[in-house]
Design a protein around this motif. Sequence first.
Motif, PDB file in Angstrom:
ATOM      1  N   GLU A 227     -12.939 -19.535 -11.074  1.00 31.09           N
ATOM      2  CA  GLU A 227     -12.059 -19.300  -9.930  1.00 31.09           C
ATOM      3  C   GLU A 227     -10.934 -18.329 -10.282  1.00 31.09           C
ATOM      4  O   GLU A 227     -10.485 -18.266 -11.429  1.00 31.09           O
ATOM      5  N   LYS A 228     -10.527 -17.573  -9.263  1.00 34.41           N
ATOM      6  CA  LYS A 228      -9.406 -16.660  -9.405  1.00 34.41           C
ATOM      7  C   LYS A 228      -8.609 -16.687  -8.105  1.00 34.41           C
ATOM      8  O   LYS A 228      -9.181 -16.829  -7.022  1.00 34.41           O
ATOM      9  N   THR A 229      -7.299 -16.525  -8.198  1.00 37.01           N
ATOM     10  CA  THR A 229      -6.427 -16.560  -7.018  1.00 37.01           C
ATOM     11  C   THR A 229      -5.622 -15.271  -6.952  1.00 37.01           C
ATOM     12  O   THR A 229      -5.072 -14.820  -7.969  1.00 37.01           O
ATOM     13  N   MET A 230      -5.533 -14.695  -5.735  1.00 41.97           N
ATOM     14  CA  MET A 230      -4.785 -13.453  -5.546  1.00 41.97           C
ATOM     15  C   MET A 230      -4.022 -13.512  -4.228  1.00 41.97           C
ATOM     16  O   MET A 230      -4.417 -14.216  -3.289  1.00 41.97           O
ATOM     17  N   GLN A 231      -2.922 -12.742  -4.172  1.00 40.56           N
ATOM     18  CA  GLN A 231      -2.141 -12.592  -2.947  1.00 40.56           C
ATOM     19  C   GLN A 231      -2.664 -11.371  -2.196  1.00 40.56           C
ATOM     20  O   GLN A 231      -2.649 -10.254  -2.716  1.00 40.56           O
ATOM     21  N   ILE A 232      -3.153 -11.577  -0.962  1.00 38.39           N
ATOM     22  CA  ILE A 232      -3.766 -10.510  -0.182  1.00 38.39           C
ATOM     23  C   ILE A 232      -2.928 -10.244   1.072  1.00 38.39           C
ATOM     24  O   ILE A 232      -2.631 -11.187   1.834  1.00 38.39           O
ATOM     25  N   PRO A 233      -2.497  -8.975   1.331  1.00 38.55           N
ATOM     26  CA  PRO A 233      -1.726  -8.671   2.547  1.00 38.55           C
ATOM     27  C   PRO A 233      -2.581  -8.865   3.793  1.00 38.55           C
ATOM     28  O   PRO A 233      -3.786  -8.600   3.781  1.00 38.55           O
ATOM     29  N   VAL A 234      -1.931  -9.316   4.870  1.00 41.36           N
ATOM     30  CA  VAL A 234      -2.635  -9.548   6.127  1.00 41.36           C
ATOM     31  C   VAL A 234      -2.433  -8.348   7.038  1.00 41.36           C
ATOM     32  O   VAL A 234      -1.303  -7.920   7.288  1.00 41.36           O
ATOM     33  N   LYS A 235      -3.549  -7.813   7.538  1.00 41.16           N
ATOM     34  CA  LYS A 235      -3.517  -6.641   8.421  1.00 41.16           C
ATOM     35  C   LYS A 235      -3.694  -7.100   9.866  1.00 41.16           C
ATOM     36  O   LYS A 235      -4.579  -7.909  10.166  1.00 41.16           O
ATOM     37  N   LEU A 236      -2.848  -6.574  10.771  1.00 41.10           N
ATOM     38  CA  LEU A 236      -2.938  -6.920  12.183  1.00 41.10           C
ATOM     39  C   LEU A 236      -3.949  -5.991  12.865  1.00 41.10           C
ATOM     40  O   LEU A 236      -3.892  -4.768  12.699  1.00 41.10           O
ATOM     41  N   ILE A 237      -4.853  -6.552  13.637  1.00 37.69           N
ATOM     42  CA  ILE A 237      -5.847  -5.733  14.350  1.00 37.69           C
ATOM     43  C   ILE A 237      -5.759  -5.989  15.853  1.00 37.69           C
ATOM     44  O   ILE A 237      -5.169  -6.989  16.295  1.00 37.69           O
ATOM     45  N   HIS A 238      -6.292  -5.067  16.636  1.00 37.76           N
ATOM     46  CA  HIS A 238      -6.340  -5.125  18.105  1.00 37.76           C
ATOM     47  C   HIS A 238      -4.947  -5.138  18.737  1.00 37.76           C
ATOM     48  O   HIS A 238      -4.746  -5.773  19.779  1.00 37.76           O
ATOM     49  N   ASN A 239      -4.019  -4.414  18.114  1.00 37.62           N
ATOM     50  CA  ASN A 239      -2.685  -4.213  18.720  1.00 37.62           C
ATOM     51  C   ASN A 239      -2.760  -2.961  19.594  1.00 37.62           C
ATOM     52  O   ASN A 239      -2.223  -1.910  19.274  1.00 37.62           O
ATOM     53  N   ARG A 240      -3.495  -3.085  20.726  1.00 38.83           N
ATOM     54  CA  ARG A 240      -3.832  -1.923  21.545  1.00 38.83           C
ATOM     55  C   ARG A 240      -2.615  -1.306  22.242  1.00 38.83           C
ATOM     56  O   ARG A 240      -2.610  -0.110  22.536  1.00 38.83           O
ATOM     57  N   ASN A 241      -1.602  -2.102  22.502  1.00 39.74           N
ATOM     58  CA  ASN A 241      -0.404  -1.590  23.185  1.00 39.74           C
ATOM     59  C   ASN A 241       0.713  -1.220  22.220  1.00 39.74           C
ATOM     60  O   ASN A 241       1.830  -0.905  22.655  1.00 39.74           O
ATOM     61  N   PHE A 242       0.397  -1.253  20.943  1.00 40.08           N
ATOM     62  CA  PHE A 242       1.335  -0.853  19.887  1.00 40.08           C
ATOM     63  C   PHE A 242       2.652  -1.634  19.965  1.00 40.08           C
ATOM     64  O   PHE A 242       3.745  -1.079  19.889  1.00 40.08           O
ATOM     65  N   TYR A 243       2.519  -2.951  20.146  1.00 43.28           N
ATOM     66  CA  TYR A 243       3.703  -3.799  20.120  1.00 43.28           C
ATOM     67  C   TYR A 243       4.286  -3.832  18.714  1.00 43.28           C
ATOM     68  O   TYR A 243       3.579  -3.635  17.722  1.00 43.28           O
ATOM     69  N   ASP A 244       5.579  -4.107  18.671  1.00 46.46           N
ATOM     70  CA  ASP A 244       6.236  -4.319  17.382  1.00 46.46           C
ATOM     71  C   ASP A 244       6.022  -5.787  17.020  1.00 46.46           C
ATOM     72  O   ASP A 244       6.668  -6.668  17.599  1.00 46.46           O
ATOM     73  N   VAL A 245       5.104  -6.032  16.074  1.00 47.81           N
ATOM     74  CA  VAL A 245       4.707  -7.405  15.742  1.00 47.81           C
ATOM     75  C   VAL A 245       5.044  -7.669  14.282  1.00 47.81           C
ATOM     76  O   VAL A 245       4.701  -6.868  13.396  1.00 47.81           O
ATOM     77  N   LYS A 246       5.677  -8.777  14.061  1.00 48.27           N
ATOM     78  CA  LYS A 246       5.960  -9.239  12.706  1.00 48.27           C
ATOM     79  C   LYS A 246       5.168 -10.522  12.471  1.00 48.27           C
ATOM     80  O   LYS A 246       5.169 -11.425  13.321  1.00 48.27           O
ATOM     81  N   ILE A 247       4.474 -10.598  11.327  1.00 47.92           N
ATOM     82  CA  ILE A 247       3.723 -11.811  11.005  1.00 47.92           C
ATOM     83  C   ILE A 247       4.327 -12.463   9.768  1.00 47.92           C
ATOM     84  O   ILE A 247       4.865 -11.795   8.882  1.00 47.92           O
ATOM     85  N   PHE A 248       4.244 -13.785   9.735  1.00 48.42           N
ATOM     86  CA  PHE A 248       4.817 -14.567   8.638  1.00 48.42           C
ATOM     87  C   PHE A 248       3.814 -15.644   8.204  1.00 48.42           C
ATOM     88  O   PHE A 248       3.340 -16.415   9.058  1.00 48.42           O
ATOM     89  N   PRO A 249       3.482 -15.702   6.920  1.00 43.23           N
ATOM     90  CA  PRO A 249       3.853 -14.759   5.854  1.00 43.23           C
ATOM     91  C   PRO A 249       3.010 -13.483   5.949  1.00 43.23           C
ATOM     92  O   PRO A 249       1.982 -13.463   6.613  1.00 43.23           O
ATOM     93  N   GLN A 250       3.427 -12.462   5.261  1.00 41.37           N
ATOM     94  CA  GLN A 250       2.718 -11.188   5.301  1.00 41.37           C
ATOM     95  C   GLN A 250       1.547 -11.147   4.312  1.00 41.37           C
ATOM     96  O   GLN A 250       0.717 -10.242   4.389  1.00 41.37           O
ATOM     97  N   LYS A 251       1.517 -12.110   3.407  1.00 42.01           N
ATOM     98  CA  LYS A 251       0.411 -12.218   2.467  1.00 42.01           C
ATOM     99  C   LYS A 251      -0.103 -13.651   2.449  1.00 42.01           C
ATOM    100  O   LYS A 251       0.652 -14.603   2.682  1.00 42.01           O
ATOM    101  N   VAL A 252      -1.397 -13.791   2.177  1.00 44.00           N
ATOM    102  CA  VAL A 252      -1.987 -15.122   2.032  1.00 44.00           C
ATOM    103  C   VAL A 252      -2.567 -15.243   0.624  1.00 44.00           C
ATOM    104  O   VAL A 252      -2.927 -14.249  -0.006  1.00 44.00           O
ATOM    105  N   LYS A 253      -2.664 -16.472   0.166  1.00 42.87           N
ATOM    106  CA  LYS A 253      -3.213 -16.734  -1.167  1.00 42.87           C
ATOM    107  C   LYS A 253      -4.697 -17.065  -1.024  1.00 42.87           C
ATOM    108  O   LYS A 253      -5.058 -18.047  -0.365  1.00 42.87           O
TER     109      LYS A 253
END
Length: 314
Positions: A227-253
Amino acid sequence: MAIIKLSAIERRRLSAFATCLVLSVFAWLFTALSSQQKYKVKLLAVFKNSPQKRAFHSLQPDSIYATVQGTGWKMLFSRMNGDDNKISIDLSALENKNYVVLSTQLKQINAKRDIERQVVSIDPDTLYFDLSNRLIKRVPVRLVTALNYQQQFAQSDAINIKPSYVTISGPADVLAKITYWQTDSLILNNLNESFNARVNLHPPAEGNLTVLPKSVTVKIPVDEFTEKTMQIPVKLIHNRNFYDVKIFPQKVKVTFTTSLKDYPDINEDDFEAVADLDQWLQGYRVLTVRLTHMPSYSKIVKIEPMNVDFIVKK
């Protein structure tokens, strides 16, 4: 029920009579089985010397009946053991005609048989064939496997088959139905190291098909996994109207399994984690994280967190 009482002398006479009867039966059987006899057997036709430029299809069943001459003992044991149940038929005559006369091949057929089990006649004596031009086709090899791995071991890379294609030749109507060619079943248990060996191809069921080569080399990479564990950034998809979106947390383990060989080389660029903004439009209050890209032959153990919070500024 009446019981017949025999005297001692009568019992001895009856015993002697029974013994003589049994010995006579055995003597008769031995004499009968030792004499030459003719009997019919069912044989499977195996073709050789197939025509090179003509494909053939037999117009009669693959089994034929042969009258065999031999002792009764040979007949008895051949039927018990099922030996000599094939007959080899030479098809070289099909180069210029559409039939083969078996009586002309008796000498070469008997040359390979036991001298005490010679073929006297064959029914049918003449075999007829439907002939056409022989075509050639290349098809991929399909490996048939039943693999079982030792604990913590698994396949670590793609299976390599050489050659990956085989050449088959035969009648056009038969070749049109063939899209791949299977190997014999490869059964391996408790694998804990890479496998590298030759595996036979499944023999053609039809006598008018030729498959080359007869075997392929198969390499199955096997390695120990951890097993190995890494922190991976989360990418937002289907933001068709280009909203200003903040997600929390920005990375998942992400915890996953990987082979020891690949362990030091795997980094976050080998993964892609996304959150779909369409879920917000569908009324969701959190966005589910899913992986759209990850290293081959790795398995995800867990993702923490599975959902992320978000804020939309319109």
